[in-house]
Motif scaffolding. Structure first.
Motif, PDB file in Angstrom:
ATOM      1  N   TYR A 126       0.804  -1.219   0.000  1.00 55.99           N
ATOM      2  CA  TYR A 126       0.000   0.000   0.000  1.00 55.99           C
ATOM      3  C   TYR A 126       0.844   1.280   0.000  1.00 55.99           C
ATOM      4  N   ALA A 127       2.153   1.180   0.092  1.00 54.59           N
ATOM      5  CA  ALA A 127       2.985   2.373   0.210  1.00 54.59           C
ATOM      6  C   ALA A 127       2.764   3.313  -0.982  1.00 54.59           C
ATOM      7  N   PRO A 128       2.677   4.621  -0.733  1.00 54.66           N
ATOM      8  CA  PRO A 128       2.473   5.570  -1.841  1.00 54.66           C
ATOM      9  C   PRO A 128       3.579   5.522  -2.882  1.00 54.66           C
ATOM     10  N   VAL A 129       4.837   5.387  -2.434  1.00 55.00           N
ATOM     11  CA  VAL A 129       5.963   5.323  -3.369  1.00 55.00           C
ATOM     12  C   VAL A 129       6.308   3.861  -3.607  1.00 55.00           C
ATOM     13  N   GLN A 130       6.488   3.518  -4.868  1.00 56.93           N
ATOM     14  CA  GLN A 130       6.808   2.143  -5.251  1.00 56.93           C
ATOM     15  C   GLN A 130       7.950   2.148  -6.263  1.00 56.93           C
ATOM     16  N   ILE A 131       9.047   1.486  -5.897  1.00 56.61           N
ATOM     17  CA  ILE A 131      10.178   1.316  -6.816  1.00 56.61           C
ATOM     18  C   ILE A 131      10.061  -0.065  -7.446  1.00 56.61           C
ATOM     19  N   ILE A 132      10.140  -0.129  -8.750  1.00 54.45           N
ATOM     20  CA  ILE A 132       9.855  -1.368  -9.465  1.00 54.45           C
ATOM     21  C   ILE A 132      11.047  -2.322  -9.448  1.00 54.45           C
ATOM     22  N   GLU A 133      12.236  -1.842  -9.752  1.00 51.59           N
ATOM     23  CA  GLU A 133      13.393  -2.725  -9.908  1.00 51.59           C
ATOM     24  C   GLU A 133      13.885  -3.260  -8.559  1.00 51.59           C
ATOM     25  N   TYR A 157      -0.223   7.774  -4.394  1.00 52.69           N
ATOM     26  CA  TYR A 157      -1.048   8.853  -3.844  1.00 52.69           C
ATOM     27  C   TYR A 157      -2.126   9.229  -4.871  1.00 52.69           C
ATOM     28  N   ASP A 158      -3.197   9.851  -4.377  1.00 52.48           N
ATOM     29  CA  ASP A 158      -4.262  10.320  -5.255  1.00 52.48           C
ATOM     30  C   ASP A 158      -4.170  11.822  -5.528  1.00 52.48           C
ATOM     31  N   PHE A 159      -3.588  12.579  -4.585  1.00 52.98           N
ATOM     32  CA  PHE A 159      -3.556  14.039  -4.709  1.00 52.98           C
ATOM     33  C   PHE A 159      -2.156  14.623  -4.516  1.00 52.98           C
ATOM     34  N   THR A 160      -1.203  13.822  -4.059  1.00 49.88           N
ATOM     35  CA  THR A 160       0.070  14.348  -3.567  1.00 49.88           C
ATOM     36  C   THR A 160       1.235  13.923  -4.449  1.00 49.88           C
ATOM     37  N   ASN A 161       2.086  14.873  -4.771  1.00 49.12           N
ATOM     38  CA  ASN A 161       3.323  14.580  -5.505  1.00 49.12           C
ATOM     39  C   ASN A 161       4.316  13.900  -4.555  1.00 49.12           C
ATOM     40  N   LEU A 162       5.093  12.968  -5.078  1.00 49.71           N
ATOM     41  CA  LEU A 162       6.083  12.275  -4.248  1.00 49.71           C
ATOM     42  C   LEU A 162       7.191  13.207  -3.764  1.00 49.71           C
ATOM     43  N   ASN A 163       7.280  14.400  -4.360  1.00 48.45           N
ATOM     44  CA  ASN A 163       8.346  15.306  -3.916  1.00 48.45           C
ATOM     45  C   ASN A 163       8.094  15.862  -2.510  1.00 48.45           C
ATOM     46  N   THR A 164       6.919  15.560  -1.954  1.00 52.96           N
ATOM     47  CA  THR A 164       6.645  15.957  -0.568  1.00 52.96           C
ATOM     48  C   THR A 164       7.280  14.996   0.437  1.00 52.96           C
ATOM     49  N   LEU A 165       7.758  13.862  -0.052  1.00 54.45           N
ATOM     50  CA  LEU A 165       8.373  12.879   0.827  1.00 54.45           C
ATOM     51  C   LEU A 165       9.857  13.175   1.010  1.00 54.45           C
ATOM     52  N   SER A 166      10.372  12.804   2.158  1.00 52.45           N
ATOM     53  CA  SER A 166      11.802  12.904   2.432  1.00 52.45           C
ATOM     54  C   SER A 166      12.435  11.550   2.107  1.00 52.45           C
ATOM     55  N   GLY A 167      13.318  11.546   1.126  1.00 51.60           N
ATOM     56  CA  GLY A 167      13.939  10.300   0.683  1.00 51.60           C
ATOM     57  C   GLY A 167      15.428  10.249   0.995  1.00 51.60           C
ATOM     58  N   THR A 223      20.592  12.018  -0.200  1.00 50.64           N
ATOM     59  CA  THR A 223      19.144  12.234  -0.169  1.00 50.64           C
ATOM     60  C   THR A 223      18.612  12.205  -1.598  1.00 50.64           C
ATOM     61  N   ILE A 224      17.296  11.982  -1.697  1.00 49.54           N
ATOM     62  CA  ILE A 224      16.692  11.932  -3.024  1.00 49.54           C
ATOM     63  C   ILE A 224      15.292  12.517  -2.957  1.00 49.54           C
ATOM     64  N   ALA A 225      14.961  13.332  -3.948  1.00 55.83           N
ATOM     65  CA  ALA A 225      13.614  13.879  -4.100  1.00 55.83           C
ATOM     66  C   ALA A 225      13.064  13.389  -5.433  1.00 55.83           C
ATOM     67  N   ILE A 226      11.862  12.852  -5.402  1.00 53.71           N
ATOM     68  CA  ILE A 226      11.266  12.292  -6.613  1.00 53.71           C
ATOM     69  C   ILE A 226      10.063  13.133  -7.005  1.00 53.71           C
ATOM     70  N   ASN A 227      10.118  13.722  -8.159  1.00 48.87           N
ATOM     71  CA  ASN A 227       9.031  14.563  -8.664  1.00 48.87           C
ATOM     72  C   ASN A 227       8.118  13.706  -9.529  1.00 48.87           C
ATOM     73  N   GLU A 283      14.882   4.724   1.728  1.00 48.71           N
ATOM     74  CA  GLU A 283      13.890   4.938   2.776  1.00 48.71           C
ATOM     75  C   GLU A 283      13.153   6.232   2.462  1.00 48.71           C
ATOM     76  N   PHE A 284      11.835   6.204   2.642  1.00 51.08           N
ATOM     77  CA  PHE A 284      11.030   7.407   2.427  1.00 51.08           C
ATOM     78  C   PHE A 284      10.168   7.667   3.652  1.00 51.08           C
ATOM     79  N   ARG A 285      10.065   8.939   4.012  1.00 46.28           N
ATOM     80  CA  ARG A 285       9.262   9.360   5.150  1.00 46.28           C
ATOM     81  C   ARG A 285       8.325  10.473   4.711  1.00 46.28           C
ATOM     82  N   GLU A 286       7.135  10.481   5.311  1.00 41.89           N
ATOM     83  CA  GLU A 286       6.279  11.649   5.175  1.00 41.89           C
ATOM     84  C   GLU A 286       6.844  12.744   6.071  1.00 41.89           C
TER      85      GLU A 286
END
Length: 1012
Positions: free
Chosen positions: A589-596, A616-626, A641-645, A674-677
């Motif tokens: 169920y995690a909002p961010v999903q890495i395929i490989e 997510y339904d409304f939120t860009n992944l760039n709001t997460l701390s990666g 660190t990584i930010a995913i747009n 690792e990703f955190r809200e």
């Protein structure tokens, strides 16, 4: 009379009843939606109680009288259940016939004189009658719907009042309230007194609508009532709407003489409510009579709009995906009586598992749960309590009962923004009175869709069996292929309100079903069954026998959470300890999903490209701390660190530059994310294995080179062959092929076991239900025993070749005395080097075999001194063909007493089994399935050639190895003996030396997911 005419008649009849109100002239039962916060007196506490195991009360028929002496009666806690306080035995799915007589006293302050006095019961199982000072006030028989009684004409102020309540487990509609859970009884929710003036806000409804320009309108409908049946005079209403930040954005004052009033409140730039942004406005609604404020209501308002665009379910104009669980109001000690903190803890645990959707099962929940869902951001489908008791649904005399329950549910809960869907019962036959009830709900609340959750096919002879007026299809327990095909046929949105039933640790195909739902726009999502085990705390008469399978969870040898076979299906245990399935659901169920999960790399500079999609339904992944960390073996090599747009429901390709500057052929590189809200806990972890050319072949060769060879001796006797190396001795019994492996320094054996043919695994509760589903008559489709000793050595050939001693044995393994013709036959080859390394190569074939092989391969048993399992492969949890998404490739470790120890591990390259000093063995293989299980305090190690799936509750796994279809069971692996302080250098570098030894996670004494 035709069905259509019946529908019209019943609907119009009940609507006329609503317009006439539910009041009687003197005392009345009132399902008011209001829960006043002013002038409340809680009646919770210790009451007097008498339990009668019958519906006939006999000599206690006048117990409600003022002068009836109850001083010698037992005490009971209210709210609570009488079964959990020792008055009767709790039962599952069916309730014992019984009556509970309750009595208590209360006083009223003089300030309440000339007020209207009410008593409110939030929930009573199952039917009850209320008496004040010896007089009957009213009755109610919808257990999960609150009811209030006007007791103004019954109370006194000069002395204490007597309150008596007669609760019965039998009423005309009690079957609707039993549900698939513990059938507990009694006053289980709060009891309060409250007062009002004669003129009241009788009901109010808040509905919000979006405009094309993204502004919004909040529509407020207010119904006034004079409780003395006098005209409404000198009344005014004041409405104040505040933004989530507390700023007044709308204020309205109206004078009225009308029973029903309307106010429209414009919201120019709304903050929309959703599970991702649960913005709540505050509505203050005041009733003013003759210039004095008589009543004030505070209501949280979520500005949001639900719509259906052909087959797409939308919130605020955007498609959403429901990542859900089903839920019962239940805790182990107090049953359905929950504190606010317990409710909050459950919801926070859900949020941490990336759950955004809660289905109430199968009744309106504790009202505080809905308040918290509003504020935390959790979508809810609220269920009208008409589940089960299906025979009643064919009886037209139950029509008013169904409509009354539906009306009560909507009156209490209609203003919660978290509720996005009404469920009309659960898995009920869709009878005419059920259809009338659904139409009533649609008419009463046109802002929300309705559904009828159903099990089984949705089509019958190419004709839809779900009526056109139903907004959403809600089928149960369909597989991924069905989802894929039905997405092409459906003419409305689909929500699987129950799917992926997690009995025990079965939870197969969860990811497959979810991925199909996420990919298909017509599928809005679903809810797995269910969140927590339905366990209640019990004490046994004698200690549990841990040699036998249990369906419960034992805290110690006597105290246990009784779950039964039907109730052990949670993502968390009854005490809320997370199971493997909880973490599996969190990952899926995690909002961010890495395929490989694997990428090739070379020494030097690399540009790693991997795919990410956004759930997510409304939120860009760039709001997460990666964060990312590149490990070389078990040490951090690089990090950043990584930010995913990435926009909602989109997929993008990401690029990450890394440079491998050290050419270390014996290294394993792992890229961990690792990703955190923002400011919150981790919501997702993922590992990508970075593979250099021929990486693991080189590592294994390096390990072999590290081994010390030397002189060796072979001692051949009639029944045994012993090979003596510099550091180890291996002795093989030629009759039964038992292997004894010892070190020279420590004579205790590292291995003292036969090589067994393996045809199954130690059964857990979930396995037993699958077995019985496959073969309900005999129940013996699984081979018992599943570790087969050699019955016959057909040939034994041994010879020495340079530094290697080879033994080839052709063997026969018989299934058992009942199945002498069913066999496993084949050859097992043993190659022993002067270093002590033992290579095993096997090729076996089933003969005349029937049944199922849950797992198949070869096994051996380690001595009790070996307690630790370290491995390089997928982990840390067990993995199967239909349940593996949770695991990541890497270095993992468990103690043999850990609750998560047993099970198959996939893609294992190296497994190390040792005592705390470091004595033991290393098993070297190639992307192998290595299974471990604890049996009589000894670790059974298995190399699995075949592994079946787990399936779901009482379903046959889609990935299953039928014995008749298996032509061969084959594989190879190496066993390297290890002495403390004398490990091969490469193993030391990989696993660290001395190793870190984990403590076992053992929350329970014994449980249903422990295998035997």
């Amino acid at each position: 009379m035709k069905i259509v005419k019946k529908e019209i008649f019943f609907t119009l009849f009940f609507l006329s009843l609503i317009k006439a109100s539910l009041f009687a002239q003197v005392g009345f039962t009132r399902i008011t939606p209001l829960y006043p916060t002013q002038n409340q007196i809680s009646l919770n506490g210790t009451w007097k109680f008498k339990y009668i195991p019958s519906v006939s009360v006999g000599m206690y028929s006048l117990f409600y009288s003022d002068d009836f002496d109850v001083s010698k009666w037992d005490n009971i806690k209210v709210p609570g259940h009488w079964e959990l306080q020792g008055f009767a035995e709790p039962t599952y799915k069916s309730v014992n016939e019984g009556t509970g007589l309750y009595k208590t006293n209360f006083s009223l302050p003089p300030t309440l004189k000339n007020k209207q006095i009410f008593i409110r019961f939030e929930g009573v199982l199952y039917a009850y009658e209320v008496f004040i000072n010896g007089k009957e006030v009213g009755n109610w028989n919808s257990s999960f719907n609150a009811a209030s009684f006007n007791i103004s004409n019954f109370v006194r102020f000069d002395r204490k009042n007597t309150l008596a309540v007669k609760v019965s487990t039998r009423s005309k509609c009690y079957l609707f309230d039993i549900s698939d859970c513990w059938a507990l009884s009694g006053i289980f929710r709060d009891v309060v007194l409250f007062s009002t003036t004669d003129m009241i806000i009788d009901d109010y409804t808040v509905q919000t609508f979006l405009n094309d320009d993204q502004s919004a309108i909040a529509k407020l409908t207010i119904k006034l009532r004079n409780l003395k049946n006098l005209p409404i005079e000198n009344c005014s209403l004041k409405a104040v709407l505040r933004s989530p930040e507390g700023k007044i954005i709308y204020e309205k004052f109206i004078e009225t003489k009308l029973a029903e009033n309307y106010i429209k409140m414009p919201v120019a730039e709304p903050e929309f409510w959703s599970a991702e942004t649960p913005a709540l406005y505050s509505l203050e609604l005041s009733l003013i009579v003759n210039g004095q404020e008589q009543q004030k209501i505070n209501q949280k308002v979520g500005v949001r709009e639900i719509s259906i665009d052909h087959t797409v379910f939308k919130l605020n104009g955007k498609a959403i995906k429901l990542r859900g669980v089903d839920y019962h109001d239940l805790v182990p000690i107090t049953g359905r009586t929950l504190s606010r903190q317990q409710i909050l803890n459950d919801l926070l645990l859900m949020k941490k598992a990336n759950i955004n959707f809660l289905r109430t099962s199968h009744y309106p929940p504790d009202r505080r749960r809905l308040d918290l869902c509003d504020s935390l951001g959790i979508y809810v489908v609220c269920e009208v309590p008409i589940s089960f008791g299906s025979g009643n649904l064919k009886d037209s005399t139950f029509q008013n009962i169904l409509l009354q329950r539906a009306n009560a549910t909507l009156l209490r809960d209609k203003n919660h923004p978290s509720i996005i869907l009404w469920s009309i019962g659960n898995e009920n036959p869709l009878t005419p009175i059920c259809e009338v009830t659904g139409k009533f709900v649609k008419q009463a609340d046109p802002t929300r869709p309705i559904c009828y959750p159903q099990i089984g096919t949705y089509f019958n002879e190419n004709k839809a069996i779900i009526p056109d007026f139903v907004d959403v299809y809600t089928p149960h327990y369909e597989n991924a292929e069905w989802v894929k095909n039905f997405a092409k046929e459906t003419n409305r949105p689909v929500i699987l309100t129950e799917y992926a039933h997690g009995l025990g640790l079965s939870f197969g195909n969860l990811a497959d079903i979810w991925q199909q739902m996420f990919r298909n726009k017509s599928f809005t999502g679903g809810a797995v069954w269910d969140f927590q085990d339905q366990g209640i705390l019990q004490k046994a008469d004698k200690p549990v026998d841990t040699s036998k399978l249990t369906y419960d969870v034992w805290i110690d040898s006597l105290n246990y959470y009784k779950t039964t076979l039907d109730g052990a299906d949670g993502m968390v245990y009854a005490d809320r300890t997370p199971q493997v399935d909880y973490w599996q659901l969190r990952k899926v169920y995690a909002p961010v999903q890495i395929i490989e999960s694997e990428l090739p790399v070379t020494w030097g500079k690399n540009e790693l490209k991997f795919s990410v999609y956004n759930q997510y339904d409304f939120t860009n992944l760039n709001t997460l701390s990666g964060e990312w960390k590149l490990y070389r073996n078990q040490n951090i090599y690089l990090q950043g660190t990584i930010a995913i747009n990435c926009e909602p429901h989109d997929t993008i390709t990401c690029s990450l530059p890394v440079e491998l500057t050290e050419n270390r052929e014996n290294s394993v590189f792992l890229l961990q994310f690792e990703f955190r809200e923002a400011g919150k806990n981790k919501i997702y972890e993922h590992t990508i294995k970075l593979s250099t050319p021929a990486q693991f072949e080189k590592i294994k060769e390096s390990i072999r080179k590290d081994l010390t060879s030397g002189l060796w001796e072979v001692d051949k006797k009639e029944n045994t062959t012993s090979i003596q190396t510099k550091d180890f001795q291996i002795r093989i019994d030629k009759k039964n092929l038992k292997i004894n492996l010892t070190t020279q320094k420590k004579k205790a054996p590292i291995i003292c076991s036969g090589i067994y043919a393996r045809t199954g695994r130690a059964l857990k509760m979930a396995d037993v239900t699958v077995r019985d589903k496959i073969d309900p008559d005999k129940g013996d489709c699984f081979w018992e025993p599943y570790l087969l000793k050699t019955n016959q050595v057909n040939s034994f050939i041994e010879n020495a070749i340079e530094k290697e001693y080879r033994i080839s044995a052709k063997e026969t393994f018989i299934r058992g005395e009942k199945y002498l013709n069913q066999k496993i036959e084949g050859e097992i080859q043993y190659s022993i080097e002067s270093t002590g390394k033992l290579k095993i190569n096997y090729c076996l074939s089933p003969k005349n075999a029937n049944g199922v092989f849950p797992e198949a391969g070869v096994s051996f048993i380690l001595p009790t001194s070996i307690s630790y399992f370290h491995w390089l492969g997928d982990g840390p949890f067990a993995s199967y063909p239909d349940k593996f998404q949770l695991d990541n490739f890497g270095f993992h470790a468990l103690h043999k007493n850990d609750i998560n120890f047993n099970g198959n591990r996939s893609n294992v390259e190296i497994a190390v089994f040792t005592d705390k000093l470091g004595n033991g063995i290393a098993v070297v293989a190639n992307k192998a399935n290595i299974s471990v299980e604890l049996k009589e305090n000894q670790i059974v190690v298995s190399h699995n050639s075949l592994v079946s799936g787990l399936g779901n509750k009482k379903t046959i796994p889609s990935q299953i190895n039928w014995a008749k279809d298996v032509s061969e069971i084959k594989g190879e692996f190496e066993i390297i003996p290890l002495q403390a302080g004398c490990w091969p250098a490469t193993l030391k570098e990989l696993f660290g030396y001395p190793m870190s030894f984990p403590k076992p996670f053992k929350p329970f004494y014994y449980s249903y997911d422990t295998s035997h």
